[in-house]
Design an enzyme around this catalytic site. Structure first.
Site, mmCIF file in Angstrom:
data_model
loop_
_atom_site.group_PDB
_atom_site.id
_atom_site.type_symbol
_atom_site.label_atom_id
_atom_site.label_comp_id
_atom_site.label_asym_id
_atom_site.label_seq_id
_atom_site.Cartn_x
_atom_site.Cartn_y
_atom_site.Cartn_z
ATOM 1 N N PRO A 6 -1.649 2.201 2.112
ATOM 2 C CA PRO A 6 -1.467 3.283 1.654
ATOM 3 C C PRO A 6 -1.481 3.474 -0.156
ATOM 4 C CG PRO A 6 -0.247 3.468 3.006
ATOM 5 C CD PRO A 6 -0.903 2.437 3.093
ATOM 6 N N ASN A 7 -2.147 4.179 -0.533
ATOM 7 C CA ASN A 7 -2.246 4.154 -2.452
ATOM 8 C C ASN A 7 -2.285 3.101 -3.213
ATOM 9 O OD1 ASN A 7 -1.342 7.409 -1.803
ATOM 10 N ND2 ASN A 7 -0.021 6.760 -1.086
ATOM 11 N N ARG A 20 -1.143 5.764 -12.007
ATOM 12 C CA ARG A 20 -0.446 6.639 -11.266
ATOM 13 C C ARG A 20 1.379 5.347 -11.627
ATOM 14 N NH1 ARG A 20 -3.497 9.627 -11.539
ATOM 15 N NH2 ARG A 20 -4.233 11.938 -10.209
ATOM 16 N N TYR A 66 4.268 -0.028 -10.861
ATOM 17 C CA TYR A 66 3.568 -0.596 -10.335
ATOM 18 C C TYR A 66 2.810 -1.746 -11.390
ATOM 19 C CZ TYR A 66 5.044 1.608 -6.303
ATOM 20 O OH TYR A 66 6.009 2.286 -5.536
ATOM 21 N N ASN A 68 0.792 -6.335 2.461
ATOM 22 C CA ASN A 68 0.863 -5.088 1.371
ATOM 23 C C ASN A 68 1.404 -4.091 2.065
ATOM 24 O OD1 ASN A 68 2.844 -3.277 0.487
ATOM 25 N ND2 ASN A 68 2.129 -4.033 -1.560
ATOM 26 N N ALA A 121 3.735 1.945 2.650
ATOM 27 C CA ALA A 121 4.956 2.980 3.108
ATOM 28 C C ALA A 121 5.272 2.801 3.932
ATOM 29 C CB ALA A 121 4.410 4.317 2.754
ATOM 30 N N HIS A 152 7.998 0.961 5.599
ATOM 31 C CA HIS A 152 9.273 1.645 6.316
ATOM 32 C C HIS A 152 9.312 2.326 7.582
ATOM 33 C CE1 HIS A 152 9.791 0.098 1.725
ATOM 34 N NE2 HIS A 152 8.783 0.550 1.511
ATOM 35 N N ASP A 189 3.720 -4.866 15.809
ATOM 36 C CA ASP A 189 3.501 -5.422 17.190
ATOM 37 C C ASP A 189 2.232 -5.395 16.872
ATOM 38 O OD1 ASP A 189 5.831 -4.086 18.060
ATOM 39 O OD2 ASP A 189 5.240 -2.577 19.449
ATOM 40 N N GLU A 195 4.606 -10.207 4.216
ATOM 41 C CA GLU A 195 4.828 -9.329 3.668
ATOM 42 C C GLU A 195 4.875 -9.886 2.326
ATOM 43 O OE1 GLU A 195 8.304 -7.617 4.308
ATOM 44 O OE2 GLU A 195 8.520 -6.503 3.945
ATOM 45 N N HIS A 240 5.368 -7.017 -1.642
ATOM 46 C CA HIS A 240 5.319 -5.517 -2.462
ATOM 47 C C HIS A 240 5.554 -6.166 -4.055
ATOM 48 C CE1 HIS A 240 6.110 -4.340 1.544
ATOM 49 N NE2 HIS A 240 7.390 -5.089 1.452
ATOM 50 N N SER A 266 7.148 -4.249 -6.088
ATOM 51 C CA SER A 266 7.948 -3.810 -6.793
ATOM 52 C C SER A 266 9.460 -4.470 -5.832
ATOM 53 C CB SER A 266 8.375 -2.097 -6.729
ATOM 54 O OG SER A 266 7.976 -1.247 -4.956
ATOM 55 N N ARG A 280 15.104 0.022 -4.991
ATOM 56 C CA ARG A 280 14.556 1.093 -5.087
ATOM 57 C C ARG A 280 15.763 1.492 -3.836
ATOM 58 N NH1 ARG A 280 8.458 0.958 -5.079
ATOM 59 N NH2 ARG A 280 8.542 3.417 -5.591
ATOM 60 N N ARG A 334 13.874 2.724 1.376
ATOM 61 C CA ARG A 334 12.802 1.322 1.427
ATOM 62 C C ARG A 334 13.432 0.015 1.725
ATOM 63 N NH1 ARG A 334 8.206 3.438 -1.670
ATOM 64 N NH2 ARG A 334 9.621 5.474 -3.003
HETATM 65 O O1 CA2 Z 1 6.317 -2.823 -4.125
HETATM 66 C C1 CA2 Z 1 5.078 -2.442 -3.192
HETATM 67 O O2 CA2 Z 1 4.334 -2.855 -3.611
HETATM 68 C C2 CA2 Z 1 5.049 -1.491 -2.573
HETATM 69 O O3 CA2 Z 1 5.196 -1.968 -0.772
HETATM 70 C C3 CA2 Z 1 4.149 -0.312 -2.892
HETATM 71 C C4 CA2 Z 1 4.518 1.302 -1.767
HETATM 72 C C5 CA2 Z 1 5.977 1.828 -1.663
HETATM 73 O O4 CA2 Z 1 5.939 2.883 -0.915
HETATM 74 C C6 CA2 Z 1 6.442 0.772 -0.758
HETATM 75 O O5 CA2 Z 1 8.068 1.133 -0.813
HETATM 76 C C7 CA2 Z 1 6.505 -0.453 -1.774
HETATM 77 C C8 CA2 Z 1 4.224 1.760 -2.575
HETATM 78 C C9 CA2 Z 1 2.601 1.993 -3.050
HETATM 79 C C10 CA2 Z 1 1.677 3.349 -4.050
HETATM 80 O O6 CA2 Z 1 0.907 2.870 -5.304
HETATM 81 C C11 CA2 Z 1 1.104 3.055 -5.802
HETATM 82 C C12 CA2 Z 1 0.167 3.159 -6.977
HETATM 83 C C13 CA2 Z 1 -0.262 3.633 -7.794
HETATM 84 C C14 CA2 Z 1 0.813 4.839 -8.036
HETATM 85 C C15 CA2 Z 1 1.199 4.930 -7.094
HETATM 86 C C16 CA2 Z 1 1.085 4.477 -5.691
#
Ligand code: CA2
Length: 142
Positions: free
Chosen positions: A9-10, A17, A22, A73, A76, A79, A86, A97, A99, A101, A106, A110
């Protein structure tokens, strides 16, 4: 060798953003970087993104017999999701896996990764290059 790259997601918002976390490059650029890398290495690749946990579970299940490795990846869901853990365990496909970041540096929430328990490796905090490293790790593993 055929690999599946799954994004949670996202991640479709990349570049739009939170560039301080990121980066400034778009999701489309990420897809191009991965595609170019795989083409150069002679690796077949499919790259997908969804905002829905169950869709990720479906894609992991459907990967059985079609893909030799998965780069995941879960965003969210890293976590929170025992369902993803599973699914990765159930299909038994080598999974790395990744990421963008480093979640360990953080917020506390996380620091937990459920899916990590089923993965052969984790690459964290290396931005887009981390996906390419994850693919190279899979290529060695398979
Ligand atoms: O660092 C990563 O790749 C994460 O998987 C990114 C997730 C975060 O919840 C994990 O803790 C670490 C969040 C992805 C959201 O991506 C965005 C990208 C641009 C703007 C806002 C969110």
């Amino acid at each position: 060798m055929n690999i599946l790259v799954l994004n949670g997601p996202n991640l479709n918002l990349l570049g739009k953003r939170e560039p301080e976390i990121y980066g400034q490059e778009s999701y489309t650029t990420l897809v191009e970087r991965i595609s170019d890398h795989c083409l150069r290495q002679g690796i077949g690749v499919e790259i997908r993104q969804t905002n829905h946990e169950g869709v990720l579970v479906d894609w992991i299940q459907e990967a059985a017999g079609k893909y030799d490795g998965i780069v995941l990846n879960p965003a969210a869901y890293t976590h929170t999701s025992v369902a993803l853990l599973d699914a990765v365990k159930a299909v038994g496909i080598p999974t790395v896996e990744v990421h963008l970041s480093d979640p360990d540096s953080r917020e506390d929430f996380r620091h937990v990764s459920y899916v990590r328990h089923a993965c052969v490796a984790a690459v964290k905090g290396k931005g887009y290059a981390g996906y390419l490293e994850a693919i190279d790790l899979l290529a060695k593993e398979i």
